[in-house]
Design a protein around this motif. Structure first.
Motif, PDB file in Angstrom:
ATOM      1  N   TYR A  39       0.722  -1.121  -0.128  1.00 52.27           N
ATOM      2  CA  TYR A  39      -0.064  -0.054  -0.113  1.00 52.27           C
ATOM      3  C   TYR A  39       0.747   1.537   0.076  1.00 52.27           C
ATOM      4  O   TYR A  39       1.963   1.189   0.259  1.00 52.27           O
ATOM      5  N   GLY A  40       0.366   2.396  -0.464  1.00 49.08           N
ATOM      6  CA  GLY A  40       1.100   3.647  -0.589  1.00 49.08           C
ATOM      7  C   GLY A  40       2.146   4.191   0.668  1.00 49.08           C
ATOM      8  O   GLY A  40       3.079   4.189  -0.093  1.00 49.08           O
ATOM      9  N   TYR A  41       1.706   4.264   1.740  1.00 46.50           N
ATOM     10  CA  TYR A  41       2.448   4.596   2.915  1.00 46.50           C
ATOM     11  C   TYR A  41       3.627   3.691   2.886  1.00 46.50           C
ATOM     12  O   TYR A  41       4.867   3.975   3.068  1.00 46.50           O
ATOM     13  N   GLY A  56       5.009  11.952  -0.565  1.00 44.52           N
ATOM     14  CA  GLY A  56       3.733  11.218  -0.666  1.00 44.52           C
ATOM     15  C   GLY A  56       2.766  11.966  -1.763  1.00 44.52           C
ATOM     16  O   GLY A  56       2.328  11.345  -2.641  1.00 44.52           O
ATOM     17  N   ASN A  57       2.954  13.294  -1.760  1.00 47.99           N
ATOM     18  CA  ASN A  57       2.292  14.035  -2.896  1.00 47.99           C
ATOM     19  C   ASN A  57       2.691  13.802  -4.273  1.00 47.99           C
ATOM     20  O   ASN A  57       2.002  14.084  -5.341  1.00 47.99           O
ATOM     21  N   TYR A  60       1.626   9.130  -4.381  1.00 48.55           N
ATOM     22  CA  TYR A  60       0.325   8.831  -4.397  1.00 48.55           C
ATOM     23  C   TYR A  60      -0.327   8.810  -5.966  1.00 48.55           C
ATOM     24  O   TYR A  60      -0.906   8.015  -6.506  1.00 48.55           O
ATOM     25  N   PRO A  61      -0.231  10.244  -6.276  1.00 54.79           N
ATOM     26  CA  PRO A  61      -0.742  10.374  -7.714  1.00 54.79           C
ATOM     27  C   PRO A  61      -0.027   9.584  -8.753  1.00 54.79           C
ATOM     28  O   PRO A  61      -0.658   9.111  -9.921  1.00 54.79           O
ATOM     29  N   LEU A  63       1.222   6.538  -8.614  1.00 58.38           N
ATOM     30  CA  LEU A  63       0.607   5.224  -8.406  1.00 58.38           C
ATOM     31  C   LEU A  63      -0.649   5.240  -9.261  1.00 58.38           C
ATOM     32  O   LEU A  63      -0.816   4.286  -9.916  1.00 58.38           O
ATOM     33  N   ARG A  64      -1.505   5.978  -8.856  1.00 54.38           N
ATOM     34  CA  ARG A  64      -2.731   6.165  -9.924  1.00 54.38           C
ATOM     35  C   ARG A  64      -2.413   6.248 -11.210  1.00 54.38           C
ATOM     36  O   ARG A  64      -3.281   5.613 -12.326  1.00 54.38           O
ATOM     37  N   LYS A  85      -5.180   0.433   0.161  1.00 60.86           N
ATOM     38  CA  LYS A  85      -5.426   0.168  -1.225  1.00 60.86           C
ATOM     39  C   LYS A  85      -4.079  -0.481  -1.776  1.00 60.86           C
ATOM     40  O   LYS A  85      -2.790   0.357  -1.404  1.00 60.86           O
ATOM     41  N   TYR A  87      -1.195  -2.047  -4.028  1.00 59.30           N
ATOM     42  CA  TYR A  87      -1.125  -1.963  -5.573  1.00 59.30           C
ATOM     43  C   TYR A  87      -0.269  -3.180  -5.736  1.00 59.30           C
ATOM     44  O   TYR A  87       0.926  -3.520  -4.914  1.00 59.30           O
TER      45      TYR A  87
END
Lengths: 115, 329
Positions: A39-41, A56-57, A60-61, A63-64, A85, A87
């Motif tokens: 997951y993201g974090y 993070g900023n 996270y985008p 990954l999308r 979520k 991945y």
């Protein structure tokens, strides 16, 4: 480590160039890490421990975007204390990682042959 | 889910996701919420002295400006004009400003003078018109470029805006130019002279028996003054030519002697025949200064005109010599 190799270089200049070099490799690092669902974090921390100081900023985008391009798949895991979520790299993502690593090798060889 | 109601995290998540397309909102919001909670947890682990509220504040601060993050999610440009479109924008704005502002302002000023507005009114409205023109031109041009960049799928628009650069767009290499300082100084002097001539008529500085009287004979507007104004325009053209061909040359110096003679002639003639000053103005001056002699003044004007002509003619040839002797040639 690099600091001992180039002791005379201005720290800020060095940091700036290293950051720029690493910025382009974040995708590779993320794809490599995501061979295991993450997951993201957690990915952020893994990358930071490996020396990829990505924010993070940015991540996270990213990954999308990779998911939208079909390079990652995602799944919500609701079994743990908080839903996250996860991945994982897709077959396409794996192929991209191979291609990027091959290019990376080529670039390294080319630069070595130039000096 | 942790009961945080309208915590900082919740406010942040809302601020980011309200800028996203409807279908992405819930999913991104859930993920952001989890990421912030994860970050808070690890901050509290790393630094046990932190209280949860401070940790949350820090976690949110790390993610930065909400609209920037939202922009990263949507991939929408986070600037008004991108670097790709900027050069074309700059070219266009500059071209329009350089042509439209002076031409429109001049036309406007001429109309104002013709309508009979006073000098002060003309200056005031001209300055206002210039400012309005600049603001409008920059605003509307920028708007067109911003819209064009945002809908960049249409290549016809991009082409018409000259966004896609080609080598054909290169300007000519700069030619050797004359001294810009000389050009500006000369043009300023000529504009001042023309302005003085008009000003002493439109806003006479003298008055006799309560009525304003121009310094110079108003009858001359029907004969010599238009000639002098026309000669000033020719002189200005001469300065521009001199600048464009790269400064003084021998033919230019010869032309300068002839042109100077033409320009000095009206002043010498009018001074010599004592026609320049307005007789009413002479009376007005003599009220304050009895010893004022129109004859002497006329003689001085004629002599000064000749002196300036001689000095300017010699100066032209001296400059030619200096330019040709210069090693940069």
């Amino acid at each position: 480590m690099s600091h001992t190799i180039v002791p005379l270089m201005d720290d800020d200049v060095l940091a700036g160039h290293l950051q720029e070099l690493r910025r382009g490799t974040v995708v590779m690092a993320a794809l490599a890490t995501l061979t295991r669902p993450t997951y993201g974090y957690a990915l952020l921390e893994t990358l930071a421990d490996a020396g990829f100081a990505v924010e993070g900023n940015t991540l996270y985008p990213l990954l999308r975007r990779l998911e939208k391009q079909g390079l990652l798949t995602s799944e919500w895991n609701t079994e743990e204390s908080r839903p996250r979520k996860f991945y994982e790299v897709s077959d396409e993502g794996r192929a991209l990682l191979d291609a990027l690593l091959a290019e990376w090798q080529t670039l390294h060889t080319s630069v070595e042959s130039l000096r | 889910m942790p009961a945080t109601t309208t915590s900082l995290a919740e406010r942040y998540v809302h601020a980011v996701t309200r800028r996203l397309p409807e279908e992405q909102r819930a999913d991104v919001a859930d993920e952001l919420r989890a990421s912030i909670a994860d970050r808070v947890e690890s901050l509290l682990e790393e630094r046990p002295d932190l209280d949860p509220a401070t940790a949350e504040r820090e976690a949110v601060a790390e993610l930065g400006e909400p609209s920037t993050l939202a922009g990263a999610y949507t991939g929408r440009p986070r600037q008004l004009l991108g670097p790709e479109v900027y050069p074309a924008w700059e070219r266009t704005v500059r071209a329009i400003l350089l042509v439209a502002v002076p031409v429109s302002t001049l036309a406007f000023a001429v109309v104002q003078v013709a309508v009979g507005k006073t000098f002060g009114e003309v200056v005031g409205s001209v300055v206002w018109i210039m400012l309005s023109l600049v603001v409008h031109i920059v605003f509307w041009t920028t708007l067109v470029f911003v819209l064009a960049e945002r809908s960049s799928a249409d290549s016809g628009v991009r082409e018409s805006l000259d966004v896609d650069w080609s080598p054909d767009d290169l300007p000519d290499a700069p030619q050797r130019r004359g001294s810009l300082t000389d050009l500006v100084a000369a043009l300023t002097f000529q504009a001042l002279l023309a302005g003085l001539l008009v000003w002493q008529q439109v806003r006479p500085p003298l008055s006799l028996d309560g009525a304003d009287v121009p310094v110079l004979d108003p009858d001359l507007w029907r004969s010599w003054f238009p000639v002098i104004l026309a000669l000033l325009v020719v002189e200005a053209g001469f300065e521009v030519v001199k600048y464009r061909v790269g400064g003084w040359t021998r033919p230019l110096a010869v032309a300068n002697v002839a042109l100077g003679a033409l320009f000095a002639l009206p002043f010498v003639y009018l001074g010599w025949t004592e026609q320049l000053l307005n007789p009413d103005a002479v009376l007005a001056i003599q009220q304050d200064w009895a010893g004022f002699s129109p004859g002497t003044t006329h003689a001085v004007v004629a002599l000064v005109a000749v002196a300036i002509w001689l000095w300017d003619s010699v100066d032209g040839f001296v400059r030619v010599h200096r330019t040709q002797g210069a090693p940069t040639r």
